[in-house]
Design an enzyme around this catalytic site. Structure first.
Site, PDB file in Angstrom:
ATOM      1  N   ASN A 107      31.210  55.843  23.426  1.00  0.00           N
ATOM      2  CA  ASN A 107      30.340  54.569  23.148  1.00  0.00           C
ATOM      3  C   ASN A 107      29.880  55.077  22.120  1.00  0.00           C
ATOM      4  O   ASN A 107      29.606  55.819  21.385  1.00  0.00           O
ATOM      5  CB  ASN A 107      29.405  54.985  23.937  1.00  0.00           C
ATOM      6  CG  ASN A 107      28.892  56.774  24.548  1.00  0.00           C
ATOM      7  OD1 ASN A 107      29.634  57.686  24.978  1.00  0.00           O
ATOM      8  ND2 ASN A 107      28.077  56.930  24.815  1.00  0.00           N
ATOM      9  N   GLU A 123      33.501  51.878  27.651  1.00  0.00           N
ATOM     10  CA  GLU A 123      34.335  50.479  28.047  1.00  0.00           C
ATOM     11  C   GLU A 123      34.715  49.608  26.964  1.00  0.00           C
ATOM     12  O   GLU A 123      35.825  48.481  27.012  1.00  0.00           O
ATOM     13  CB  GLU A 123      34.125  49.949  29.649  1.00  0.00           C
ATOM     14  CG  GLU A 123      34.142  51.583  30.414  1.00  0.00           C
ATOM     15  CD  GLU A 123      32.998  51.975  30.684  1.00  0.00           C
ATOM     16  OE1 GLU A 123      31.936  52.469  29.419  1.00  0.00           O
ATOM     17  OE2 GLU A 123      32.806  52.278  31.414  1.00  0.00           O
ATOM     18  N   CYS A 151      28.900  50.161  33.281  1.00  0.00           N
ATOM     19  CA  CYS A 151      27.646  49.293  34.134  1.00  0.00           C
ATOM     20  C   CYS A 151      27.905  47.399  34.243  1.00  0.00           C
ATOM     21  O   CYS A 151      29.453  47.225  33.967  1.00  0.00           O
ATOM     22  CB  CYS A 151      26.858  49.175  32.741  1.00  0.00           C
ATOM     23  SG  CYS A 151      26.937  48.661  31.034  1.00  0.00           S
ATOM     24  N   CYS A 199      29.820  46.269  30.942  1.00  0.00           N
ATOM     25  CA  CYS A 199      31.160  46.156  31.183  1.00  0.00           C
ATOM     26  C   CYS A 199      32.241  45.873  31.752  1.00  0.00           C
ATOM     27  O   CYS A 199      33.522  45.092  31.831  1.00  0.00           O
ATOM     28  CB  CYS A 199      31.574  47.798  31.038  1.00  0.00           C
ATOM     29  SG  CYS A 199      30.552  48.804  29.433  1.00  0.00           S
TER      30      CYS A 199
HETATM   31  N1  THU Z   1      27.559  54.755  28.799  1.00  0.00           N
HETATM   32  C1  THU Z   1      29.087  54.561  28.162  1.00  0.00           C
HETATM   33  O1  THU Z   1      29.315  53.717  27.503  1.00  0.00           O
HETATM   34  N2  THU Z   1      29.649  53.885  29.188  1.00  0.00           N
HETATM   35  C2  THU Z   1      29.563  54.177  30.829  1.00  0.00           C
HETATM   36  O2  THU Z   1      30.114  53.987  31.858  1.00  0.00           O
HETATM   37  C3  THU Z   1      27.556  53.939  31.231  1.00  0.00           C
HETATM   38  C4  THU Z   1      26.559  54.653  30.356  1.00  0.00           C
HETATM   39  C5  THU Z   1      27.137  54.835  27.627  1.00  0.00           C
HETATM   40  C6  THU Z   1      25.993  54.142  27.144  1.00  0.00           C
HETATM   41  C7  THU Z   1      25.303  55.288  25.921  1.00  0.00           C
HETATM   42  O3  THU Z   1      25.439  55.856  25.397  1.00  0.00           O
HETATM   43  C8  THU Z   1      24.964  56.685  27.293  1.00  0.00           C
HETATM   44  O4  THU Z   1      26.230  56.564  27.951  1.00  0.00           O
HETATM   45  C9  THU Z   1      23.388  56.417  28.015  1.00  0.00           C
HETATM   46  O5  THU Z   1      23.274  55.403  29.055  1.00  0.00           O
END
Ligand code: THU
Length: 125
Positions: free
Chosen positions: A43, A56, A87, A90
């Site tokens: 992320n 993702e 989420c 994604c």
């Molecule tokens: N996030 C992801 O990268 N993938 C997920 O499946 C859930 C959330 C990240 C987005 C943000 O940078 C952090 O987690 C908190 O929401």
């Protein structure tokens, strides 16, 4: 090492590159293409919070931008006891390319729960 363990390890490694100065919540992903290649993602957050991209989608966009559009599985890793589910955004992006992809959700013990995309997104657009 089998391909699934390789995928989980790649997701764990990728989480180290997460850019998360705001949430401090590091997520790693690893996407397995039908051709056997692995693309990783982490992320990437931004001071303008809404511009954050999840691990993702980073992996999917890396793969698609390199000409790979068919995926067998994606592993998602967080260094937590809880399992982190992708989420809705994604899930919809995964559906665009591979409606039958397997989603492996992995926690810090490296135990995985496996779902089909249709279990997580039963009514896709
Ligand atoms: N996030 C992801 O990268 N993938 C997920 O499946 C859930 C959330 C990240 C987005 C943000 O940078 C952090 O987690 C908190 O929401």
């Amino acid at each position: 090492m089998n391909k699934i363990d390789e995928l989980i390890n790649a997701a764990k490694q990728a989480a180290k590159n997460a850019y998360t100065p705001y949430s401090k919540f590091k997520v790693g992903s690893a996407l397995l293409t039908n051709s056997g290649k692995i693309f990783t993602g982490a992320n990437v957050e931004n001071a303008s919070y809404g511009l954050t991209v999840c691990a993702e989608r980073v992996a999917v966009f890396k793969a698609v931008s390199e000409g790979q559009k068919k995926f067998k599985a994606i592993a998602i890793y967080t260094n937590t006891k809880d399992y982190t589910f992708p989420c809705g955004a994604c899930l919809q992006v995964l559906y665009e390319f591979s409606p039958k992809i397997q989603v492996l959700i992995t926690n810090k013990s490296k135990k995985s729960k496996v779902f089909s995309l249709s279990q997580l997104l039963p009514y896709p657009f």
